[in-house]
Structures are given as structure tokens and as C-alpha cells.
Design a protein around this motif. Structure first.
Motif, mmCIF file in Angstrom:
data_model
loop_
_atom_site.group_PDB
_atom_site.id
_atom_site.type_symbol
_atom_site.label_atom_id
_atom_site.label_comp_id
_atom_site.label_asym_id
_atom_site.label_seq_id
_atom_site.Cartn_x
_atom_site.Cartn_y
_atom_site.Cartn_z
ATOM 1 N N ILE A 211 20.284 -4.553 -48.317
ATOM 2 C CA ILE A 211 21.711 -4.273 -48.119
ATOM 3 C C ILE A 211 22.532 -4.778 -49.310
ATOM 4 O O ILE A 211 23.366 -4.038 -49.844
ATOM 5 C CB ILE A 211 22.211 -4.846 -46.776
ATOM 6 N N PRO A 212 22.322 -6.026 -49.804
ATOM 7 C CA PRO A 212 23.018 -6.432 -51.030
ATOM 8 C C PRO A 212 22.697 -5.541 -52.228
ATOM 9 O O PRO A 212 23.561 -5.291 -53.069
ATOM 10 C CB PRO A 212 22.530 -7.864 -51.252
ATOM 11 N N ALA A 213 21.449 -5.051 -52.334
ATOM 12 C CA ALA A 213 21.106 -4.143 -53.436
ATOM 13 C C ALA A 213 21.986 -2.900 -53.390
ATOM 14 O O ALA A 213 22.455 -2.410 -54.429
ATOM 15 C CB ALA A 213 19.632 -3.760 -53.376
ATOM 16 N N ALA A 214 22.219 -2.383 -52.175
ATOM 17 C CA ALA A 214 23.101 -1.222 -52.029
ATOM 18 C C ALA A 214 24.555 -1.598 -52.318
ATOM 19 O O ALA A 214 25.314 -0.806 -52.910
ATOM 20 C CB ALA A 214 22.970 -0.645 -50.620
ATOM 21 N N ILE A 215 24.952 -2.802 -51.929
ATOM 22 C CA ILE A 215 26.317 -3.276 -52.201
ATOM 23 C C ILE A 215 26.553 -3.395 -53.703
ATOM 24 O O ILE A 215 27.602 -2.984 -54.223
ATOM 25 C CB ILE A 215 26.577 -4.623 -51.495
ATOM 26 N N PHE A 216 25.578 -3.942 -54.433
ATOM 27 C CA PHE A 216 25.707 -4.080 -55.883
ATOM 28 C C PHE A 216 25.838 -2.722 -56.573
ATOM 29 O O PHE A 216 26.418 -2.630 -57.662
ATOM 30 C CB PHE A 216 24.511 -4.838 -56.466
ATOM 31 N N SER A 217 25.304 -1.671 -55.954
ATOM 32 C CA SER A 217 25.398 -0.335 -56.545
ATOM 33 C C SER A 217 26.693 0.375 -56.170
ATOM 34 O O SER A 217 26.909 1.524 -56.558
ATOM 35 C CB SER A 217 24.202 0.518 -56.102
ATOM 36 N N GLY A 218 27.572 -0.310 -55.422
ATOM 37 C CA GLY A 218 28.873 0.250 -55.091
ATOM 38 C C GLY A 218 28.967 0.857 -53.709
ATOM 39 O O GLY A 218 29.957 1.517 -53.381
ATOM 40 N N HIS A 219 27.964 0.653 -52.871
ATOM 41 C CA HIS A 219 27.956 1.194 -51.526
ATOM 42 C C HIS A 219 28.085 0.058 -50.509
ATOM 43 O O HIS A 219 27.522 -1.007 -50.680
ATOM 44 C CB HIS A 219 26.659 1.958 -51.263
ATOM 45 N N PHE A 220 28.842 0.305 -49.457
ATOM 46 C CA PHE A 220 29.009 -0.638 -48.345
ATOM 47 C C PHE A 220 29.767 -1.901 -48.792
ATOM 48 O O PHE A 220 30.168 -2.049 -49.947
ATOM 49 C CB PHE A 220 27.661 -0.998 -47.716
ATOM 50 N N THR A 221 29.958 -2.808 -47.826
ATOM 51 C CA THR A 221 30.713 -4.036 -48.080
ATOM 52 C C THR A 221 29.955 -5.230 -47.512
ATOM 53 O O THR A 221 29.016 -5.068 -46.722
ATOM 54 C CB THR A 221 32.104 -3.974 -47.426
ATOM 55 N N TRP A 222 30.412 -6.433 -47.888
ATOM 56 C CA TRP A 222 29.785 -7.634 -47.334
ATOM 57 C C TRP A 222 30.110 -7.773 -45.855
ATOM 58 O O TRP A 222 29.362 -8.402 -45.106
ATOM 59 C CB TRP A 222 30.230 -8.868 -48.106
ATOM 60 N N GLY A 223 31.219 -7.160 -45.429
ATOM 61 C CA GLY A 223 31.521 -7.123 -43.994
ATOM 62 C C GLY A 223 30.470 -6.334 -43.230
ATOM 63 O O GLY A 223 30.055 -6.731 -42.137
ATOM 64 N N ASN A 224 30.047 -5.189 -43.805
ATOM 65 C CA ASN A 224 28.959 -4.418 -43.200
ATOM 66 C C ASN A 224 27.688 -5.254 -43.086
ATOM 67 O O ASN A 224 26.977 -5.197 -42.074
ATOM 68 C CB ASN A 224 28.637 -3.177 -44.050
#
Length: 270
Positions: A211-224
């Protein structure tokens, strides 16, 4: 290939849990960092192996990815590392045997929660994001797709999925206790871990990577991520602590308690 009985594994699990409970905080943090990183390496390998496979292969590609994912837990058991989800079985059974306290359990779990996260996110950021192993083409699509599937599950779905996951993960650790040789431990680990990944169950440490890997790529949030984290960590604790540690303790506790009672008489004779 020799292996220990379930009764003997209970004794070995209690000993392992007692050692983990008394581990130095610095050692727990370092080994926890390695544990999180090793699980992340397994997930990264899964993504790199399966992202380019033809869509027509369907679930067979999931099986291929699941077959390489176990390298993470194999590294933890063989090379040395500490994993929160595995300790969700070992620490409770040590507490039941009165070889560890609730305070020690909570302390160990918190230290590993922090250090596993640091290790997993280290791999996600530096290898996934900076090197670009999860940032381009089909590898990005695969990473985002996996993360989205996990995030989109409801609270109860994530919780139950996490119970199933750590039931299998802790059975892998449990059976690894049952072997004294490296090949036996590898086979004991391989199939339950392959099973949970192929099924698609949720593990809190694995999610610390994808999930953090996807966040680092600009998708989703830390809230998700946090919304997913809560039911998954709860479900993992139930899956390992209750469905493995507690059940096997209930089955074998009388013989184990008899062994514990016998020890003082030996000391008196000496």
C-alpha cells in the motif's frame, strides 16, 4: 525427514515465545527491521515475476507469484529476523504457559509493529520508488491493483481475511518449529505461505509494503492505509493467537504442565 510431534512443537513454541519476550529492545528493533524488509522483498519479487504475465493465464499467474513470495519468511526463519504476525502466536502461548507476561507481549508487539513497518517501507521507498521497481509500466499497474483490492474491502472483509492469513502464516512458523533441518523448515514454510498469498488473504506486514508503494507512486492516501491497517492487525492477532497458539495450547497444556511440575523435583535431587 524427521519432525517433532504437535505436543513437542508446543514446548518449542513456548520456549521461542519466552526468548522473544525477554529480547533486548534494540535487538527486537533491528531484527524487526529485517523482518519487515524480508517480507517486502518477497512481495516485490511476486510483483516483478507476475506483472508481465498474460492476462489469459488468470489465477495461474497468482499461483506463480505466491510460489516466490515465501522467500520472505524463509529468510526470517533461516537468516534471522522478527515478524509481528509470527509473534502473534509465539508470545500468547508463552503467556499461557506463564513464561511471559502481558506487558512483555504488548512491548514486543509494539516494537515489531514499528520496526516491521520501517523495514517494509524502506524497501517500498528505496527499491520500489527510487529504483523504480514498482513505478513503471505493468509493475506499477500490478502494485496499484493489489493495493486497491486490499483497500476496497470492507472492515469485516479485511478482518476475516486477516484471520485466515495469519492462521496460515502461524501454521507455517509452527511447522517450522517441528523440523531441525533447513530443508524441512523451508518446506514447512513454503506451502502455507504460498496458500495465503494465492488465496489473497491480508497480512499487516505485507500491506506495509504494497500500500505505501502505491502511495509513493501517487495513488491512494495514508488515510486509506490506516483504515485498512486497523482490521488487518486485529484479524492477524486473532488468526495467530487464537486459531493456532490458543487451540494447540488447550489440546496439549496438561502434558506440558506435567513437564513443568517435574522440573522442581529434579532440582531438589541435585
Amino acid at each position: 525427514m524427521a519432525f517433532h510431534s504437535s505436543k513437542r512443537i508446543v514446548e518449542l513454541a513456548v520456549e521461542a515465545g519466552a526468548k522473544k519476550a525477554s529480547m533486548r529492545p534494540g535487538h527486537a528493533l533491528l531484527l524487526g527491521f529485517l523482518g519487515g524488509a524480508f517480507i517486502a522483498f518477497g512481495f516485490l519479487l511476486d510483483i516483478r515475476v507476475t506483472a508481465n504475465l498474460p492476462e489469459e493465464w488468470g489465477s495461474f499467474s497468482s499461483l506463480i507469484g505466491a510460489a516466490v513470495f515465501p522467500i520472505g519468511l524463509i529468510l526470517i526463519v533461516m537468516a534471522g529476523g522478527e515478524l509481528l504476525t509470527g509473534n502473534m502466536m509465539a508470545l500468547p502461548i508463552a503467556v499461557l504457559a506463564k513464561r511471559a507476561t502481558i506487558g512483555q507481549l504488548v512491548k514486543n508487539w509494539l516494537l515489531l509493529l514499528i520496526s516491521n513497518f520501517i523495514g517494509a517501507i524502506f524497501v517500498a521507498y528505496f527499491f520500489g520508488h527510487i529504483v523504480g521497481l514498482t513505478e513503471t509500466g505493468p509493475f506499477l499497474n500490478k502494485t496499484v491493483s493489489i493495493a486497491e483490492d486490499k483497500i476496497d474491502q470492507s472492515f469485516i472483509q479485511s478482518f476475516i481475511s486477516a484471520v485466515g492469513c495469519n492462521w496460515l502464516v502461524c501454521l507455517a512458523v509452527w511447522m517450522a518449529y517441528g523440523s531441525n533441518d533447513m530443508v524441512g523448515k523451508m518446506f514447512a514454510i513454503w506451502f502455507p505461505i504460498m496458500g495465503f498469498v494465492a488465496i489473497g488473504f491480508q497480512q499487516v506486514v505485507a500491506n506495509m509494503f504494497v500500500i505505501p508503494a502505491a502511495i509513493f507512486s501517487g495513488h491512494f492516501t495514508w488515510g486509506n492505509y490506516f483504515i485498512n491497517f486497523v482490521p488487518v492487525v486485529m484479524g492477524n492477532a486473532i488468526g495467530g493467537g487464537v486459531f493456532v497458539g490458543f487451540i494447540y495450547w488447550i489440546i496439549h497444556k496438561e502434558s506440558f504442565q506435567t513437564l513443568a511440575i517435574a522440573k522442581p523435583s529434579i532440582k531438589k535431587v541435585s
